[in-house]
Design a protein around this motif. Structure first.
Motif, PDB file in Angstrom:
ATOM      1  N   VAL A 196     -69.791 115.502   2.430  1.00 17.43           N
ATOM      2  CA  VAL A 196     -71.099 115.947   2.934  1.00 17.43           C
ATOM      3  C   VAL A 196     -70.928 116.863   4.134  1.00 17.43           C
ATOM      4  N   SER A 197     -70.010 116.514   5.037  1.00 14.05           N
ATOM      5  CA  SER A 197     -69.772 117.313   6.245  1.00 14.05           C
ATOM      6  C   SER A 197     -69.268 118.709   5.887  1.00 14.05           C
ATOM      7  N   GLU A 198     -68.316 118.796   4.962  1.00 14.97           N
ATOM      8  CA  GLU A 198     -67.756 120.095   4.580  1.00 14.97           C
ATOM      9  C   GLU A 198     -68.806 120.972   3.892  1.00 14.97           C
ATOM     10  N   LEU A 214     -61.644 127.068  -5.165  1.00 14.43           N
ATOM     11  CA  LEU A 214     -61.856 127.293  -3.736  1.00 14.43           C
ATOM     12  C   LEU A 214     -60.534 127.460  -2.999  1.00 14.43           C
ATOM     13  N   ASP A 215     -60.581 128.187  -1.866  1.00 16.27           N
ATOM     14  CA  ASP A 215     -59.413 128.233  -0.994  1.00 16.27           C
ATOM     15  C   ASP A 215     -59.514 127.115   0.043  1.00 16.27           C
ATOM     16  N   ASP A 216     -58.591 127.084   0.992  1.00 17.40           N
ATOM     17  CA  ASP A 216     -58.562 125.972   1.954  1.00 17.40           C
ATOM     18  C   ASP A 216     -59.719 126.006   2.946  1.00 17.40           C
ATOM     19  N   LYS A 217     -60.517 127.106   2.942  1.00 19.56           N
ATOM     20  CA  LYS A 217     -61.682 127.189   3.815  1.00 19.56           C
ATOM     21  C   LYS A 217     -62.991 127.060   3.035  1.00 19.56           C
ATOM     22  N   PHE A 218     -62.876 126.560   1.803  1.00 20.69           N
ATOM     23  CA  PHE A 218     -64.034 126.350   0.934  1.00 20.69           C
ATOM     24  C   PHE A 218     -64.687 127.665   0.500  1.00 20.69           C
ATOM     25  N   ASN A 219     -63.959 128.773   0.568  1.00 24.46           N
ATOM     26  CA  ASN A 219     -64.469 130.031   0.046  1.00 24.46           C
ATOM     27  C   ASN A 219     -64.162 130.131  -1.444  1.00 24.46           C
ATOM     28  N   ILE A 220     -65.076 130.738  -2.207  1.00 28.46           N
ATOM     29  CA  ILE A 220     -64.921 130.814  -3.657  1.00 28.46           C
ATOM     30  C   ILE A 220     -63.890 131.866  -4.039  1.00 28.46           C
ATOM     31  N   LYS A 221     -62.857 131.442  -4.786  1.00 28.55           N
ATOM     32  CA  LYS A 221     -61.852 132.372  -5.298  1.00 28.55           C
ATOM     33  C   LYS A 221     -62.200 132.823  -6.716  1.00 28.55           C
ATOM     34  N   ASP A 222     -62.723 131.923  -7.502  1.00 36.63           N
ATOM     35  CA  ASP A 222     -63.040 132.228  -8.890  1.00 36.63           C
ATOM     36  C   ASP A 222     -64.121 131.253  -9.361  1.00 36.63           C
ATOM     37  N   PHE A 223     -64.795 131.588 -10.471  1.00 35.72           N
ATOM     38  CA  PHE A 223     -65.826 130.704 -10.983  1.00 35.72           C
ATOM     39  C   PHE A 223     -65.975 130.900 -12.487  1.00 35.72           C
ATOM     40  N   LYS A 224     -66.594 129.899 -13.125  1.00 37.68           N
ATOM     41  CA  LYS A 224     -66.926 129.995 -14.547  1.00 37.68           C
ATOM     42  C   LYS A 224     -68.216 129.222 -14.790  1.00 37.68           C
ATOM     43  N   LEU A 225     -69.132 129.832 -15.546  1.00 38.32           N
ATOM     44  CA  LEU A 225     -70.405 129.210 -15.897  1.00 38.32           C
ATOM     45  C   LEU A 225     -70.462 129.020 -17.403  1.00 38.32           C
ATOM     46  N   PHE A 276     -54.207 109.597   2.747  1.00 38.29           N
ATOM     47  CA  PHE A 276     -54.599 109.484   4.150  1.00 38.29           C
ATOM     48  C   PHE A 276     -56.112 109.644   4.316  1.00 38.29           C
ATOM     49  N   ALA A 277     -56.856 109.306   3.243  1.00 44.95           N
ATOM     50  CA  ALA A 277     -58.326 109.365   3.254  1.00 44.95           C
ATOM     51  C   ALA A 277     -58.836 110.738   3.645  1.00 44.95           C
ATOM     52  N   ASN A 278     -58.176 111.756   3.124  1.00 45.95           N
ATOM     53  CA  ASN A 278     -58.584 113.130   3.379  1.00 45.95           C
ATOM     54  C   ASN A 278     -58.597 113.882   2.049  1.00 45.95           C
ATOM     55  N   ILE A 279     -59.204 115.046   2.009  1.00 48.21           N
ATOM     56  CA  ILE A 279     -59.237 115.821   0.775  1.00 48.21           C
ATOM     57  C   ILE A 279     -58.932 117.284   1.052  1.00 48.21           C
ATOM     58  N   GLU A 280     -58.175 117.916   0.155  1.00 47.42           N
ATOM     59  CA  GLU A 280     -57.958 119.360   0.145  1.00 47.42           C
ATOM     60  C   GLU A 280     -58.391 119.832  -1.230  1.00 47.42           C
ATOM     61  N   VAL A 281     -59.542 120.490  -1.280  1.00 47.68           N
ATOM     62  CA  VAL A 281     -60.195 120.796  -2.551  1.00 47.68           C
ATOM     63  C   VAL A 281     -59.577 122.030  -3.201  1.00 47.68           C
ATOM     64  N   ASP A 282     -59.208 121.899  -4.476  1.00 45.48           N
ATOM     65  CA  ASP A 282     -58.743 123.036  -5.269  1.00 45.48           C
ATOM     66  C   ASP A 282     -59.864 123.589  -6.149  1.00 45.48           C
ATOM     67  N   GLN A 283     -60.655 122.669  -6.702  1.00 47.80           N
ATOM     68  CA  GLN A 283     -61.659 123.079  -7.690  1.00 47.80           C
ATOM     69  C   GLN A 283     -62.806 122.076  -7.704  1.00 47.80           C
ATOM     70  N   VAL A 284     -64.017 122.584  -7.941  1.00 48.49           N
ATOM     71  CA  VAL A 284     -65.207 121.734  -8.052  1.00 48.49           C
ATOM     72  C   VAL A 284     -65.906 122.063  -9.364  1.00 48.49           C
ATOM     73  N   ALA A 285     -66.283 121.029 -10.112  1.00 48.24           N
ATOM     74  CA  ALA A 285     -67.026 121.217 -11.362  1.00 48.24           C
ATOM     75  C   ALA A 285     -68.338 120.448 -11.267  1.00 48.24           C
ATOM     76  N   LEU A 286     -69.455 121.144 -11.513  1.00 49.06           N
ATOM     77  CA  LEU A 286     -70.786 120.537 -11.466  1.00 49.06           C
ATOM     78  C   LEU A 286     -71.414 120.578 -12.851  1.00 49.06           C
ATOM     79  N   THR A 287     -72.164 119.537 -13.183  1.00 48.16           N
ATOM     80  CA  THR A 287     -72.968 119.535 -14.402  1.00 48.16           C
ATOM     81  C   THR A 287     -74.433 119.420 -13.999  1.00 48.16           C
TER      82      THR A 287
END
Length: 261
Positions: free
Chosen positions: A38-40, A152-163, A98-109
């Motif tokens: 939520v914070s990110e 996403l990159d390590d700053k949560f910027n979008i590198k690529d997407f698919k719809l 270590f109860a942390n996350i480094e996001v590579d990809q997010v998928a939403l439905t």
């Protein structure tokens, strides 16, 4: 000594196999990552209100990657409730420990979003010409289902997407002359290509079926397509369909049709 080594090796293999099976099938339930996610998200979009249900840590056997799964989150953006059914967040394994996350990809439905809500969200969309077209040229419609996959990159910027999704009961004003009604279609899109298929529609009382349109964005905008149609040659609307201006429009955009009459 060898027997002890092979014993521990076997036990380790069984343990990891059992862990992977359990995570891929059932998952491990936790709430430790809720506040982090939520914070990110709010850092990137302060107007986003989000409340997550329990999160499951799972393992994707196809991608061989850990991901976080949550269902039916409560998400409100610009006072619009978004009907998101599921969120999958793919992350690296070590930070999870270590109860942390480094996001590579997010998928939403997303399920059943009315066009009016999409237009309300588009008020802040960029570029402005896309926003203008969306607001002025789409009269009604229903987004039945949408899957969004974002890298996403390590700053949560979008590198690529698919719809990937489908639309129903859509009315589009292509130009002042061309109004197409009752459109239903499936679509796939990324930054280089938009593919529309299974297109059914109504143009001046002529039924359009089995349509296919490709929009290639890799080098400018290149559009091509084809569709079938059943029509009655005695129908007065046929005259407006086959006038010179309409034929030029189809030729310029590489759109072809097969007619049955």
């Amino acid at each position: 000594m060898k027997n002890i080594f092979y014993f521990f090796l076997t036990i380790t293999f069984i343990f990891f196999s059992a862990a992977i099976f359990y995570l891929s099938k059932y998952g491990l339930t936790t709430t430790k990552f809720n506040s982090i996610i939520v914070s990110e998200l709010k850092k990137k979009e302060p107007n986003l209100e989000i409340e997550l249900n329990e999160i499951k840590i799972k393992f994707d056997l196809e991608k061989l990657q850990i991901y976080l799964l949550t269902k039916n989150p409560q998400i409100n953006y610009q006072n619009i409730n978004l009907p998101i059914k599921e969120i999958n967040i793919y992350t690296k394994i070590i930070p999870i420990l270590f109860a942390n996350i480094e996001v590579d990809q997010v998928a939403l439905t997303v399920e059943e979003l009315d066009l009016k809500k999409i237009q309300s969200l588009a008020v802040r969309a960029k570029p402005s010409n896309f926003k203008t077209y969306l607001l002025n040229n789409l009269n009604k419609g229903l987004l039945k289902k949408l899957t969004i996959t974002v890298s996403l990159d390590d700053k949560f910027n979008i590198k690529d997407f698919k719809l990937n999704g489908n639309l129903e009961n859509l009315d589009i004003k292509l130009t002042n002359q061309y109004l197409v009604n009752d459109i239903s279609l499936n679509f796939i899109a990324d930054k280089n290509l938009i593919l529309l298929n299974s297109i059914n529609a109504n143009y001046k009382n002529i039924k359009i079926t089995n349509g296919l349109i490709d929009v290639n964005l890799s080098n400018g905008i290149n559009l091509s397509g084809k569709f079938d149609s059943n029509f009655n040659l005695n129908n007065k609307d046929i005259v407006s369909i086959i006038d010179k201006e309409n034929i030029n429009f189809l030729k310029e955009n590489n759109i072809f049709f097969n007619g049955k009459y």
